[in-house]
Motif scaffolding. Structure first.
Motif, mmCIF file in Angstrom:
data_model
loop_
_atom_site.group_PDB
_atom_site.id
_atom_site.type_symbol
_atom_site.label_atom_id
_atom_site.label_comp_id
_atom_site.label_asym_id
_atom_site.label_seq_id
_atom_site.Cartn_x
_atom_site.Cartn_y
_atom_site.Cartn_z
ATOM 1 N N SER A 7 -5.985 -3.259 -2.379
ATOM 2 C CA SER A 7 -5.347 -4.208 -3.289
ATOM 3 C C SER A 7 -4.179 -3.527 -3.992
ATOM 4 O O SER A 7 -4.103 -2.297 -4.046
ATOM 5 C CB SER A 7 -6.374 -4.698 -4.318
ATOM 6 O OG SER A 7 -5.791 -5.593 -5.235
ATOM 7 N N THR A 8 -3.265 -4.324 -4.508
ATOM 8 C CA THR A 8 -2.171 -3.804 -5.334
ATOM 9 C C THR A 8 -2.286 -4.385 -6.734
ATOM 10 O O THR A 8 -3.071 -5.302 -6.983
ATOM 11 C CB THR A 8 -0.785 -4.190 -4.786
ATOM 12 O OG1 THR A 8 -0.588 -5.606 -4.978
ATOM 13 C CG2 THR A 8 -0.646 -3.837 -3.322
ATOM 14 N N VAL A 51 -10.364 -0.980 -3.304
ATOM 15 C CA VAL A 51 -11.206 -1.496 -4.389
ATOM 16 C C VAL A 51 -12.538 -2.013 -3.870
ATOM 17 O O VAL A 51 -13.239 -2.754 -4.571
ATOM 18 C CB VAL A 51 -10.467 -2.616 -5.173
ATOM 19 C CG1 VAL A 51 -9.232 -2.064 -5.844
ATOM 20 C CG2 VAL A 51 -10.111 -3.797 -4.262
ATOM 21 N N ASN A 52 -12.905 -1.660 -2.661
ATOM 22 C CA ASN A 52 -14.203 -2.066 -2.138
ATOM 23 C C ASN A 52 -15.297 -1.501 -3.047
ATOM 24 O O ASN A 52 -15.315 -0.316 -3.359
ATOM 25 C CB ASN A 52 -14.385 -1.529 -0.711
ATOM 26 C CG ASN A 52 -15.436 -2.314 0.053
ATOM 27 O OD1 ASN A 52 -15.847 -3.400 -0.364
ATOM 28 N ND2 ASN A 52 -15.884 -1.774 1.165
ATOM 29 N N ILE A 93 -11.214 -10.166 -6.899
ATOM 30 C CA ILE A 93 -10.822 -8.881 -6.340
ATOM 31 C C ILE A 93 -9.820 -8.263 -7.313
ATOM 32 O O ILE A 93 -8.813 -8.895 -7.644
ATOM 33 C CB ILE A 93 -10.183 -9.067 -4.952
ATOM 34 C CG1 ILE A 93 -11.214 -9.638 -3.972
ATOM 35 C CG2 ILE A 93 -9.614 -7.751 -4.426
ATOM 36 C CD1 ILE A 93 -10.633 -10.139 -2.669
ATOM 37 N N PRO A 94 -10.080 -7.056 -7.814
ATOM 38 C CA PRO A 94 -9.189 -6.499 -8.848
ATOM 39 C C PRO A 94 -7.796 -6.196 -8.319
ATOM 40 O O PRO A 94 -7.629 -5.694 -7.213
ATOM 41 C CB PRO A 94 -9.909 -5.217 -9.285
ATOM 42 C CG PRO A 94 -10.760 -4.845 -8.122
ATOM 43 C CD PRO A 94 -11.174 -6.138 -7.475
ATOM 44 N N LYS A 95 -6.791 -6.504 -9.141
ATOM 45 C CA LYS A 95 -5.396 -6.265 -8.787
ATOM 46 C C LYS A 95 -4.932 -5.013 -9.529
ATOM 47 O O LYS A 95 -4.428 -5.095 -10.656
ATOM 48 C CB LYS A 95 -4.559 -7.490 -9.159
ATOM 49 C CG LYS A 95 -4.966 -8.747 -8.386
ATOM 50 C CD LYS A 95 -4.247 -9.992 -8.847
ATOM 51 C CE LYS A 95 -4.817 -10.541 -10.138
ATOM 52 N NZ LYS A 95 -6.191 -11.070 -9.987
ATOM 53 N N ILE A 96 -5.154 -3.859 -8.904
ATOM 54 C CA ILE A 96 -4.787 -2.590 -9.535
ATOM 55 C C ILE A 96 -3.894 -1.798 -8.595
ATOM 56 O O ILE A 96 -3.904 -2.023 -7.381
ATOM 57 C CB ILE A 96 -6.025 -1.762 -9.940
ATOM 58 C CG1 ILE A 96 -6.883 -1.414 -8.718
ATOM 59 C CG2 ILE A 96 -6.851 -2.503 -10.975
ATOM 60 C CD1 ILE A 96 -8.072 -0.527 -9.033
ATOM 61 N N SER A 107 -3.380 1.900 -8.922
ATOM 62 C CA SER A 107 -3.504 3.362 -8.966
ATOM 63 C C SER A 107 -4.972 3.749 -8.989
ATOM 64 O O SER A 107 -5.841 2.965 -9.382
ATOM 65 C CB SER A 107 -2.803 3.922 -10.212
ATOM 66 O OG SER A 107 -3.497 3.539 -11.387
ATOM 67 N N GLU A 108 -5.235 5.000 -8.594
ATOM 68 C CA GLU A 108 -6.594 5.532 -8.644
ATOM 69 C C GLU A 108 -7.064 5.654 -10.095
ATOM 70 O O GLU A 108 -8.248 5.535 -10.382
ATOM 71 C CB GLU A 108 -6.651 6.891 -7.944
ATOM 72 C CG GLU A 108 -6.478 6.818 -6.435
ATOM 73 C CD GLU A 108 -7.605 6.059 -5.740
ATOM 74 O OE1 GLU A 108 -8.765 6.159 -6.197
ATOM 75 O OE2 GLU A 108 -7.306 5.368 -4.739
#
Length: 998
Positions: free
Chosen positions: A778-779, A802-803, A811-814, A816-817
């Motif tokens: 995801s982004t 993001v699994n 589904i999270p929209k992130i 960066s680690e």
């Protein structure tokens, strides 16, 4: 610098780079800062560039000078072209050559001209390479076509605009001068005005056409007068769209010099202003009845009639064009339909205005791509016109996809397809090949990749005006051109093969199908040396309702399946079915190449009879009421018309399904029942999923079903894909059957990332492996800031796996680690839902509103969008304080649709373990926060219809309280275990947008 003399100069033959500097460059940029004396031949010292140049028909690239625009050096090159045809057909290699030249420079002007042919156009090109070390983009090329036969109005206007700013010029001014998007908007605005003028004339009863064209045969029940009128007049709007579409198509064709070719002359020597000139040369009587007397005859007896036995000669009945060559196009674009046969009449001024307006633009027959564009009207404009004039556009959820996104999705799906069954070490070479078209990168893979390119089956089940199939046509063509020899001779044949064998599409709108076919035909014409009859695309790009493969309750999807005798284990009808398949396949192949009208009509009847015979044989006896089985808005026979795709051994289905499906369409109860009986994701299953009847979710399931195993999927869809309970069905399908999934997300606020989008969107990419998901990439939610470039954004997407971090329907929209680490720490604490106390104290939150801050209070504010949550009195204010933090806002942003704050999203946010001291301090911060937001709120008044109905409401400006919010985050982030770096990230999250205007 005089506008008229400049236009005359630009419309003349090329007179040398010295002349261009004196007449154009120096008046704008000044002569004092120009550094000359270079005249360096760039091909002499670089053998690899020389080889590439020779392959593209370029003889020389000479650096003739340099000057500064602001602080940036601008190079000037003179490029001599030895072979016109080679250059026009080798855009890929030219782009590679320019990329090599621009490796040392950031921006340049390039003058392209022919070595010994001054009759034709010459080109002025601006090359730009932007980006920093972290974010680079490929070199971009923007070109004005100049010289005899070109409309140089746009170039003249833009050079004059630069001249007017000559004392304060910046690089951005040059980029604005070559802004293709600005030209497209200008053209569409003028085109739409012409379209509306023709429509308004036809709908006026006083002009005598309305009654002949309107449709009154529909159910008027419950419709208001204005809706009835609008529905009645739809045929008029469709007629004008088709008429103007034909006229615009001919403006592309005349660029080839194929219209009005004098008898005895070669194709290419025609009048490049043919359309305007036949109007100007017509008699006054002919002008007053120009459509029926001149154009309709040109369409039917010229372009749609095979006259090869007469040397393609045609009499336009206009002096100066009485005996000229007009190509036979075939393909169906100019076939007369029922509306064409009705008498129509427009005053001469209407065609005068339309044709004069169109003559002011350069029509560039090859479709532009994001990095290589001629500043003119390209065939993609036909698609943009269609999308913008589409009936009920918003109801259908359609929007025009930017070229950068089309290219990204096409390339990613093609890369995924080509990488299938390849060694890991070869996959990166394949990716580089698709993006650079450098066949040397493939090594021993070359033959295998070429075969895969020839075999691929691609479908867009909601084709619209054909943006994605056209994008894949370009990508396939560029890739094959890089591998296969003699591209100059084989270009048209490669494109014909791609169109005939690789690409399929369906759309419910007849107008969309017409435009998509038209763009495919233009893509062939660009590479033809002389006119060839266009292929019939009736059974490749087709009209139909993609979501329905049934009619009047009968399932039509199993027509081509072999039947098995009940309990006998033996196959019956095998021989009949094989004959049926062969007959249908043979007739479709014959139809594709057919050039004769009567023969085509007979073949269509034969094809329909074969299908009806099979329906009858299988016991499906339906009265279709003379409906065209291959072109209607009621259903689509996927397994009949595209049987060749679904009958491939071991790979039944498409290799790539791609598109921008509609969303939010409305349907009747019978259709809803069919969808629920057909689509798994349309049904709610207790404890597993909430059903969705949104059009786009049905199209996702359809697309998945159309794919073969290991097929690649690429859709652009609403953001609810990542943030809605009703997407749980889709999530179950893709998470259960796709090893790797990529989702990138894009906002419409503060300004749309995709200009024409009206909702937040996501791009969904996956491969149908039929194995559980191992990687869900995801982004973050991308927004459009001040320094925004879409291509740079796409080139530098950052995906995070993001699994394991999903929630129901979310589904999270992130990006960066670090954000993933923050989520891990949040989820270690106590979910808010476990702290509910129905007898406790309320905290109020607003479900809607608050773009970058959320209003959370311990008292009602009077908003109609307000909801309470109840907690123990001891901790309620502390929870309210935490929910007012940037940390809570970040959590909301990454899991929500960025419009609505759902209770579920609050319930799954967590509260850290709080000591008595923590609670007391949070209560104090919350009290300060509430006082601050109240003190800084605005009181606004809204008036209703009556002057006595006046209400005031409080508008919270939470941004003004950011300092106190920072204090809240500074206190709570350590309680969650966040580091100082993570805390700073949260406080500064989307700061550019959250503090905008303050």
């Amino acid at each position: 610098m005089n506008k008229e003399s400049l236009k005359e100069y630009l419309s003349s033959r090329y007179q040398g780079w010295n002349s261009f500097l004196s007449n154009v460059i120096f008046p704008i940029f000044g002569e004092n800062d120009f550094e000359d004396g270079f005249e360096t031949e760039l091909l002499e010292s670089q053998p690899e560039r020389r080889q590439l140049a020779e392959a593209t028909g370029i003889r020389s690239i000479k650096q003739v000078g340099m000057m500064y625009v602001g602080v940036e050096p601008l190079q000037i090159f003179d490029v001599t072209v030895s072979d016109r045809v080679m250059m026009e057909r080798n855009r890929v290699n030219i782009q590679r050559l320019i990329r090599a030249v621009m490796d040392q420079f950031s921006c340049a002007f390039m003058l392209f001209h022919y070595e010994d042919d001054t009759r034709w156009d010459w080109r002025f090109t601006y090359c730009r390479k932007s980006g920093n070390k972290e974010e680079t983009t490929d070199s971009k090329r923007y070109t004005f076509l100049l010289g005899p036969g070109q409309s140089c109005r746009t170039a003249t206007d833009n050079f004059m605009a630069l001249y007017d700013k000559r004392d304060s010029l910046e690089i951005k001014d040059i980029e604005d001068a070559f802004n293709v998007e600005a030209l497209s908007k200008e053209f569409f605005g003028k085109y739409k005005a012409q379209y509306e003028a023709f429509v308004n004339y036809m709908v006026d009863p006083a002009n005598g056409m309305r009654q002949d064209f309107i449709d009154t045969d529909f159910d008027h029940t419950g419709m208001k007068v204005d809706k009835i009128r609008d529905r009645e007049e739809k045929p008029i709007r469709d007629y004008v769209k088709k008429l103007l579409g034909r006229i615009v198509f001919l403006h592309f064709l005349q660029k080839k010099g194929w219209l009005g070719v004098p008898a005895g002359k070669e194709w290419g020597e025609g009048d490049r202003d043919f359309m305007l000139n036949i109007f100007k040369n017509a008699t006054e009587r002919q002008k007053e009845n120009f459509l029926d007397d001149i154009l309709e005859d040109l369409f039917g007896e010229g372009l749609d009639r095979n006259r090869s036995d007469r040397g393609d000669l045609y009499d336009t009945k206009v002096e100066g064009f009485r005996n000229c060559r007009i190509p036979y196009l075939n393909g169906g674009l100019f076939e007369r339909d029922n509306l064409d046969k009705k008498p129509s009449h427009f005053p001469a001024s209407y065609f005068d205005g339309l044709l004069t307006m169109l003559s002011q633009y350069n029509f560039t027959i090859d479709e532009n791509d994001p990095n290589d564009a001629e500043v003119g009207v390209d065939p993609e404009m036909l698609g943009r016109i269609f999308e913008n004039l589409l009936e009920d556009n918003k109801d259908k959820g359609a929007f025009y996809t930017p070229k950068e996104i089309v290219q990204y999705m096409c390339r990613e799906s093609l890369i995924a397809y080509l990488q299938t069954d390849q060694r890991e070490e070869d996959k990166n070479c394949i990716r580089q090949f698709v993006t650079t078209h450098d066949a040397a990168l493939l090594g021993d893979l070359k033959e295998d990749i070429d075969q895969k390119l020839c075999d691929v089956k691609i479908c867009d089940p909601a084709i619209g005006s054909g943006a994605f199939p056209m994008g894949l046509l370009r990508e396939l063509f560029f890739c094959r051109s890089a591998i296969e020899p003699n591209i100059v001779e084989n270009a048209a044949n490669i494109k014909r093969h791609i169109i005939q064998n690789n690409i399929y599409g369906v759309d419910i709108e007849r107008g969309a199908v017409d435009i998509a076919r038209l763009r495919f035909w233009l893509s062939l014409i660009v590479d033809e040396k002389s006119p060839e009859a266009l292929p019939n695309l009736d059974f490749k790009i087709m009209q139909g309702n993609s979501l329905l493969e049934q009619y009047k309750g009968a399932d039509l999807s199993t027509m081509t399946e072999k039947k098995v005798g009940a309990g006998q284990g033996v196959t019956i009808f095998d021989s009949m079915l094989d004959v049926y398949r062969k007959n249908l396949r043979d007739k479709l192949t014959e139809y594709y190449a057919c050039l004769e009208h009567d023969k085509k009509a007979q073949l269509r009847k034969d094809i329909a009879d074969i299908v009806k015979q099979e329906l009858d044989e299988q016991g499906i006896r339906i009265d279709f009421e003379d409906m065209d089985l291959s072109a209607n808005s009621q259903f689509f026979l996927w397994h009949t018309w595209f049987h060749d795709v679904f009958s491939r051994p071991s790979k039944e289905g498409f290799d790539i399904v791609i598109g921008n499906p509609p969303y939010g369409a409305k349907y009747d109860n019978q259709t809803k029942r069919y969808y629920k009986n057909t689509y798994v994701t349309a049904n709610s299953i207790r404890g597993l999923q909430k059903g969705s009847l949104d059009t786009y979710t049905l199209f996702i399931e359809l697309g998945y079903n159309l794919l073969r195993r290991n097929g690649s999927f690429a859709y652009i869809v609403p953001i609810s894909l990542t943030s809605s309970d009703s997407l749980t069905g889709i999530h179950r399908i893709i998470m259960g059957n796709c090893d790797t999934i990529h989702i990138s997300s894009y906002a419409v606020r503060p300004k749309p990332v995709f200009e024409n989008a009206v909702v937040n969107t996501s791009i969904l990419l996956f491969k149908k492996t039929e194995t559980p998901c191992q990687h869900l990439f995801s982004t973050k939610m991308h927004r459009r800031g001040n320094e925004f470039e879409l291509q740079r954004l796409i080139d530098n997407l950052n995906f995070v796996d993001v699994n394991g971090y999903t929630m129901i329907g979310r589904i999270p929209k992130i990006g960066s680690e670090m954000e993933k680490d923050i989520l891990t720490k949040i989820f270690k604490n106590t979910p808010i839902k476990t702290l509910y106390d129905d007898k406790g104290e309320p905290i109020y939150y607003r479900t809607t509103g608050g773009r970058y801050f959320k209003v959370v209070t311990n008292y009602p504010t009077g908003s109609t969008k307000e909801k309470p949550l109840y907690f123990q009195k001891r901790i309620s204010n502390a929870i309210g304080c935490i929910l007012s933090s940037s940390l809570a806002f970040w959590f909301y942003q990454i899991y929500s649709n960025n419009l609505d704050w759902k209770t579920y999203e609050i319930e799954n946010f967590t509260i850290p373990q709080l000591s008595t001291k923590d609670i007391e301090y949070l209560n104090k911060l919350y009290s300060l926060y509430l006082s601050d937001i109240e003190a800084k709120a605005n009181i606004r008044t809204t008036s209703g219809e009556s002057t006595y109905n006046v209400d005031s409401f409080k508008e919270y400006k939470i941004v003004r309280s950011k300092a106190i919010i920072d204090e809240i985050d500074d206190y709570i982030c350590p309680l969650y275990g966040l580091t100082q770096k993570e805390n700073d990230f949260i406080k500064n999250y989307e700061l550019e947008f959250r503090l905008a205007g303050e």
